[in-house]
Design an enzyme around this catalytic site. Structure first.
Site, PDB file in Angstrom:
ATOM      1  N   GLU A 117       0.825  -1.212   0.000  1.00 24.12           N
ATOM      2  CA  GLU A 117       0.000   0.000   0.000  1.00 24.12           C
ATOM      3  C   GLU A 117       0.864   1.269   0.000  1.00 24.12           C
ATOM      4  O   GLU A 117       0.377   2.347   0.345  1.00 24.12           O
ATOM      5  CB  GLU A 117      -0.942  -0.018   1.211  1.00 24.12           C
ATOM      6  CG  GLU A 117      -1.960  -1.160   1.130  1.00 24.12           C
ATOM      7  CD  GLU A 117      -2.902  -1.204   2.310  1.00 24.12           C
ATOM      8  OE1 GLU A 117      -2.418  -1.258   3.452  1.00 24.12           O
ATOM      9  OE2 GLU A 117      -4.128  -1.175   2.087  1.00 24.12           O
TER      10      GLU A 117
ATOM     11  N   TYR B 233     -11.451  18.467  19.620  1.00 19.81           N
ATOM     12  CA  TYR B 233     -10.174  17.827  19.293  1.00 19.81           C
ATOM     13  C   TYR B 233     -10.246  17.144  17.935  1.00 19.81           C
ATOM     14  O   TYR B 233      -9.288  17.150  17.165  1.00 19.81           O
ATOM     15  CB  TYR B 233      -9.783  16.848  20.408  1.00 19.81           C
ATOM     16  CG  TYR B 233      -9.753  17.563  21.713  1.00 19.81           C
ATOM     17  CD1 TYR B 233      -8.684  18.400  22.032  1.00 19.81           C
ATOM     18  CD2 TYR B 233     -10.841  17.507  22.578  1.00 19.81           C
ATOM     19  CE1 TYR B 233      -8.685  19.125  23.196  1.00 19.81           C
ATOM     20  CE2 TYR B 233     -10.847  18.237  23.756  1.00 19.81           C
ATOM     21  CZ  TYR B 233      -9.765  19.048  24.058  1.00 19.81           C
ATOM     22  OH  TYR B 233      -9.777  19.787  25.205  1.00 19.81           O
TER      23      TYR B 233
END
Ligand SMILES: [Zn+2]
Length: 210
Positions: free
Chosen positions: A73, A119
């Site tokens: 990948e 966040y």
């Protein structure tokens, strides 16, 4: 940062992800930029037990210089580095909750997860969904490349997240934030939920740009 230090940091953070169940078997991969190219986790390796000396080293052109062959990948990582020059590291996982969300039928492909916490907005912000492609399909590389120029984090449908960061820590922490937010999103499905408002999201993006 020296290459030796970066090899040790990749090994340590990969083991941490593995030990906490964020990656398993031989899935997932990490890469980091170094002065003369990239370090990348090898194909078939488990993140729980990397050998720092065997981590793949690629030159600026993406050619293997030393170590084991890189993850199959690697194109996901290279796409991020080439489209986002400030990228210092890339993390790709098949983490359970992110994969679950990537497989839901009713998500917005332009932005998969809602703004549950400040966040999440600060570390990820907007998360586009890349359509499903079978492993090795070069169209996946093209699709990721198209999105990478605008987004440091993308979610591959029925597969998992790819997240770029300025440093290895940034990329790992943002990937963890994404996974936890995916978990929260699944917990909140069907419950009456107050997400951050558009105005609150906008203020965070202006005050804490990625
Ligand atoms: Zn994958």
């Amino acid at each position: 940062m020296t290459e030796t230090r970066m090899r040790d940091d990749i090994t340590r953070m990969a083991k941490s992800l593995f030990d906490r169940g964020l990656t398993f078997g031989s899935s997932g991969n990490i890469s980091a930029r170094i002065d003369d190219g990239w370090l990348m986790t090898p194909t078939g390796s488990t993140m729980g037990n990397l050998d720092p000396a065997k981590i793949s080293k690629l030159d600026d052109g993406g050619k293997l210089v030393s170590g084991d062959a890189p993850t199959k990948e690697s194109f996901l990582h290279i796409a991020m580095y080439e489209e986002r020059p400030a990228t210092g590291a890339v993390v790709h996982l098949h983490s359970t909750h992110s994969v679950a969300v990537s497989s839901l039928a009713d998500v917005d492909p332009k932005n998969v997860l809602p703004p549950v916490t400040a966040y999440y907005v600060m570390k990820i912000g907007t998360l586009p969904l890349i359509p499903y492609f079978p492993p090795g399909d070069l169209d996946l590389a093209r699709a990721v490349r198209e999105m990478a120029s605008k987004h440091h984090a993308v979610l591959l449908a029925n597969h998992g997240p790819v997240v770029a960061g300025k440093s290895l820590e940034d990329a790992v922490y943002a990937t963890e934030e994404l996974e936890e937010t995916a978990k929260l999103h699944l917990m909140l499905r069907g419950l009456d939920t107050k997400y951050l408002t558009d105005g609150q999201v906008q203020a965070l993006k202006e005050n804490f740009p990625n």
